[in-house]
Every structure is written in structure tokens, then in C-alpha cells.
Design a protein around this motif. Sequence first.
Motif, PDB file in Angstrom:
ATOM      1  N   THR A 133       0.726  -1.147   0.101  1.00 20.49           N
ATOM      2  CA  THR A 133      -0.154  -0.184  -0.007  1.00 20.49           C
ATOM      3  C   THR A 133       0.874   1.197   0.016  1.00 20.49           C
ATOM      4  OG1 THR A 133      -0.003   0.144   2.527  1.00 20.49           O
ATOM      5  CG2 THR A 133      -1.678  -0.941   1.219  1.00 20.49           C
ATOM      6  N   ILE A 150      -7.156  -0.695   1.191  1.00 21.18           N
ATOM      7  CA  ILE A 150      -7.748  -0.783   0.007  1.00 21.18           C
ATOM      8  C   ILE A 150      -9.214  -1.261  -0.042  1.00 21.18           C
ATOM      9  CG2 ILE A 150      -7.532  -1.668  -2.431  1.00 21.18           C
ATOM     10  CD1 ILE A 150      -5.197   0.623  -1.337  1.00 21.18           C
ATOM     11  N   LYS A 158     -11.813   7.286   1.978  1.00 18.16           N
ATOM     12  CA  LYS A 158     -12.831   7.135   1.127  1.00 18.16           C
ATOM     13  C   LYS A 158     -13.066   7.756   0.117  1.00 18.16           C
ATOM     14  CE  LYS A 158     -15.534   4.176   4.300  1.00 18.16           C
ATOM     15  NZ  LYS A 158     -16.744   4.130   5.185  1.00 18.16           N
ATOM     16  N   VAL A 161      -9.048   6.354  -3.084  1.00 13.23           N
ATOM     17  CA  VAL A 161      -8.295   5.380  -3.008  1.00 13.23           C
ATOM     18  C   VAL A 161      -8.318   5.019  -4.479  1.00 13.23           C
ATOM     19  CG1 VAL A 161      -7.968   3.049  -2.568  1.00 13.23           C
ATOM     20  CG2 VAL A 161      -8.602   4.629  -0.698  1.00 13.23           C
ATOM     21  N   ASN A 162      -7.216   4.672  -4.998  1.00 12.76           N
ATOM     22  CA  ASN A 162      -6.741   4.018  -6.353  1.00 12.76           C
ATOM     23  C   ASN A 162      -6.397   2.829  -6.104  1.00 12.76           C
ATOM     24  OD1 ASN A 162      -6.242   4.330  -9.214  1.00 12.76           O
ATOM     25  ND2 ASN A 162      -3.955   3.943  -8.466  1.00 12.76           N
ATOM     26  N   VAL A 163      -6.629   1.957  -7.087  1.00 12.58           N
ATOM     27  CA  VAL A 163      -6.220   0.619  -7.266  1.00 12.58           C
ATOM     28  C   VAL A 163      -5.387   0.494  -8.308  1.00 12.58           C
ATOM     29  CG1 VAL A 163      -6.899  -1.742  -7.368  1.00 12.58           C
ATOM     30  CG2 VAL A 163      -7.971  -0.343  -5.754  1.00 12.58           C
ATOM     31  N   LYS A 201     -15.167  -1.319  -4.165  1.00 15.70           N
ATOM     32  CA  LYS A 201     -15.148  -0.458  -5.298  1.00 15.70           C
ATOM     33  C   LYS A 201     -15.563   1.014  -5.261  1.00 15.70           C
ATOM     34  CE  LYS A 201     -15.488  -0.414 -10.294  1.00 15.70           C
ATOM     35  NZ  LYS A 201     -15.906  -1.332 -11.561  1.00 15.70           N
ATOM     36  N   ASN A 203     -15.566   2.779  -2.780  1.00 18.83           N
ATOM     37  CA  ASN A 203     -15.003   3.614  -2.038  1.00 18.83           C
ATOM     38  C   ASN A 203     -13.551   4.230  -2.877  1.00 18.83           C
ATOM     39  OD1 ASN A 203     -16.411   3.552   0.437  1.00 18.83           O
ATOM     40  ND2 ASN A 203     -15.857   1.487   0.726  1.00 18.83           N
ATOM     41  N   TRP A 204     -13.424   3.620  -3.930  1.00 18.59           N
ATOM     42  CA  TRP A 204     -12.316   3.928  -5.016  1.00 18.59           C
ATOM     43  C   TRP A 204     -12.653   5.218  -5.684  1.00 18.59           C
ATOM     44  CZ3 TRP A 204     -11.467  -1.844  -6.927  1.00 18.59           C
ATOM     45  CH2 TRP A 204     -10.995  -2.434  -5.502  1.00 18.59           C
ATOM     46  N   MET A 207      -9.039   3.474 -10.827  1.00 15.18           N
ATOM     47  CA  MET A 207      -8.205   1.998 -11.172  1.00 15.18           C
ATOM     48  C   MET A 207      -7.242   2.439 -12.135  1.00 15.18           C
ATOM     49  SD  MET A 207     -11.062  -1.104 -10.853  1.00 15.18           S
ATOM     50  CE  MET A 207      -9.855  -2.395 -10.626  1.00 15.18           C
ATOM     51  N   PHE A 220      -4.569  11.254  -5.714  1.00 14.15           N
ATOM     52  CA  PHE A 220      -4.789  10.125  -4.798  1.00 14.15           C
ATOM     53  C   PHE A 220      -4.380  10.452  -3.445  1.00 14.15           C
ATOM     54  CE2 PHE A 220      -4.200   7.595  -8.994  1.00 14.15           C
ATOM     55  CZ  PHE A 220      -5.333   8.122  -9.581  1.00 14.15           C
ATOM     56  N   SER A 223      -3.127   4.171  -2.517  1.00 13.00           N
ATOM     57  CA  SER A 223      -3.198   3.300  -3.575  1.00 13.00           C
ATOM     58  C   SER A 223      -2.484   1.960  -3.102  1.00 13.00           C
ATOM     59  CB  SER A 223      -2.733   3.806  -4.666  1.00 13.00           C
ATOM     60  OG  SER A 223      -2.732   3.029  -6.000  1.00 13.00           O
TER      61      SER A 223
END
Length: 344
Positions: A133, A150, A158, A161-163, A201, A203-204, A207, A220, A223
Motif C-alpha cells: 500500500t 484498499i 474513502k 483510493v486508487n487501485v 469499489k 470507495n475507490w 483504477m 490520490f 493506492s
Amino acid sequence: MKILNCGIVALATLLATTSLASAEGELNIYNWGNYTSPDMIKKFEDKYKVKVTITDYDSNDTALAKVRQGGSGFDMAVPSQNYLPIWIQEGLLLETDPGKMENFKNVAKEWADPEFDPGRKYSVPWAMGIVGTVVNTDVYKGDINTWGIIFNPPDELKGKVNVVPEMIDVMDAAILYNGGKKCTGDLTILKKVRDTLLAAKPNWIAMEYGTIQKMGSGDFAASSDWNGSAFRQRLANPKIHFGYPKEGFVNWSDNLVVLKDAKNVENAKLFQDFMMDPENAGMNSGFHRYANGIAGSEKYMPADMKDAPEIKVPDEFKSVGVPSQTCPPDVQALYTKIWTELQK
């Protein structure tokens, strides 16, 4: 005169059928974006009088799909160790035998005979790292050493966050977060994984792969990410820190290979050997900020890499790291099914 002309024609024909003729002056590398030292490439170009062209990709799946099509025009690629056996099994690579090259003596013992490429018949080390992270601690001051950042973000994070959308990385993280083991086919665990991902998802914010820029700019606040990327983010903003998830994290490596249909084979082999020289590997690491598998390269890296928190795993987390590996096809299919649902 006729005899001389015939000789010239024969020689030209012979050269046209050899890799040396087609290789002269060019090398086309297909690699992850922002992952290759320009200074290191210039050094290779100047030494061998070879023009290097680098084309970027953003994921293992993108690279594999492109090369599978054939006729890519690329000579080399840099797949991750969990994908490399697939490239080998599908006949996409040229067996260049790096283990017999001059600079192979510099490959660290633990990377000389890896399970993903026994005897190093196809690949040489490029870089190695960790999936974890990354958090801006101006925004969140709590525990960052958890995949909860994540998959169950605290209120402060919230919507921020990026993924990084590397499928296997995300699936591995969600599996470990839910108490499973890498490459599990346990349907009970995988249902939890699916539910975790779908619940997280909303909360992201995104991506995306471009974390170095967007973490630094504040787009961001957290992540999933790779440790070298996190290192570069911290250099730009000291409030950005890398977390080692206590639920478990994956150790990986990327490796330089030559494609079966490469046009510039001799130059590709030169580049493989070149990258096993400690000075060159160290120069490359100084750019991308990951460790590598070349012994003695440390002395050619920037001094700030020696004890960097992104590179030197804290003692309390060393036992929870697991090696990256290739999952069986049936398990891969299950992961792809969950991933496809997540993309909707």
C-alpha cells in the motif's frame, strides 16, 4: 568478374538470412512504462552503436496478448515471474541461454536458477519488488500496514483510493486479506474475495497505473502499488509512505527476455549480457528505484537506496512476504471471472 559477382550475391544472401544482418543497428524493447533508465540506454547505444526503441505497456496481460498475436516487431520484453512460464510454455521466447553469457557470473546466487526459468535459459533479472500500500500520511495517520487501506478504507480515505489494475496483484491482495493463500482455488475464499472487491469499489476513486504523478499531485491519497513506485513518490512528497500489509504481500521479479520472432537477435543477446553487468543494473535501479538480482550493483545505486524503507523490509514483516508464482489455468480462469465482474 562473373565469379566475383556470384560471390557477392551469395554473401549478401547469406547475411540476409542471419540475425546479424537484420540486427545491425537496431533493438526494439517492449517494457513497462517509466521503467528504463535513459542514461543506461544511451550507454548501451554508444557502446554498441545500436539504436534502441522502447515501447511501453501497462500490464502483464497487455504484453502477453500483444506478443501472442505475432508480428509485434519487438525483440525483447520484460514479463513478471508469474507470467514468464506462460511465455515459455506457449513458445513465445527464444532460448538465448543467458547462463552461458559472460556476465552471468554477476547474477546473485538466489536468482541464478529460479523456479520460473530453471537454469536461466531464457531470462535475466531486470528488477524485483513488493506489492503493498502507499498512503499520504497528511490525509491518514493510522496504520498503513494493512490491505484494509484498499478493501475497507477508513473514512479519511474513502473516495481517495486508487487501485493499480494489475489483475493478479489485486486478486492476491484480496485473497491474503481474506485469509487465503496465493493461487487458491477454494471457492469459499474466492466468494469472500469477490464480495470484498465489489463492496470496496465504491470507495475507490480510480483504477489506474499512473500513481507516481497522481499520488504526488494529491489526486490520490492512497493506492495499492509497487515499492519502487512508492519510493519515487516519497522523493517528491515526504508525507507519502509505503505499507507492508500484515495480512501478507507478494514478492515479485521482472525479467528480460528475447522474443521468438525477434528480428535483432544478436543485439538482444548483447543487451541481456549488458544488463547483467553490475554498473548497468545499478544505473537502471537508480532510475526505477527497485532492487535487482545482480550482485555488486548496490555500489552503483544512489546512496539513498541502501536503507530506503521501501527497499529494506522491516524485520516484523519479513515472514509474511510470499513469492509470486504462476497459478494453474483453472484458478486463473476463476480469477478472471471475478475480475471481469469487478470491471462492470
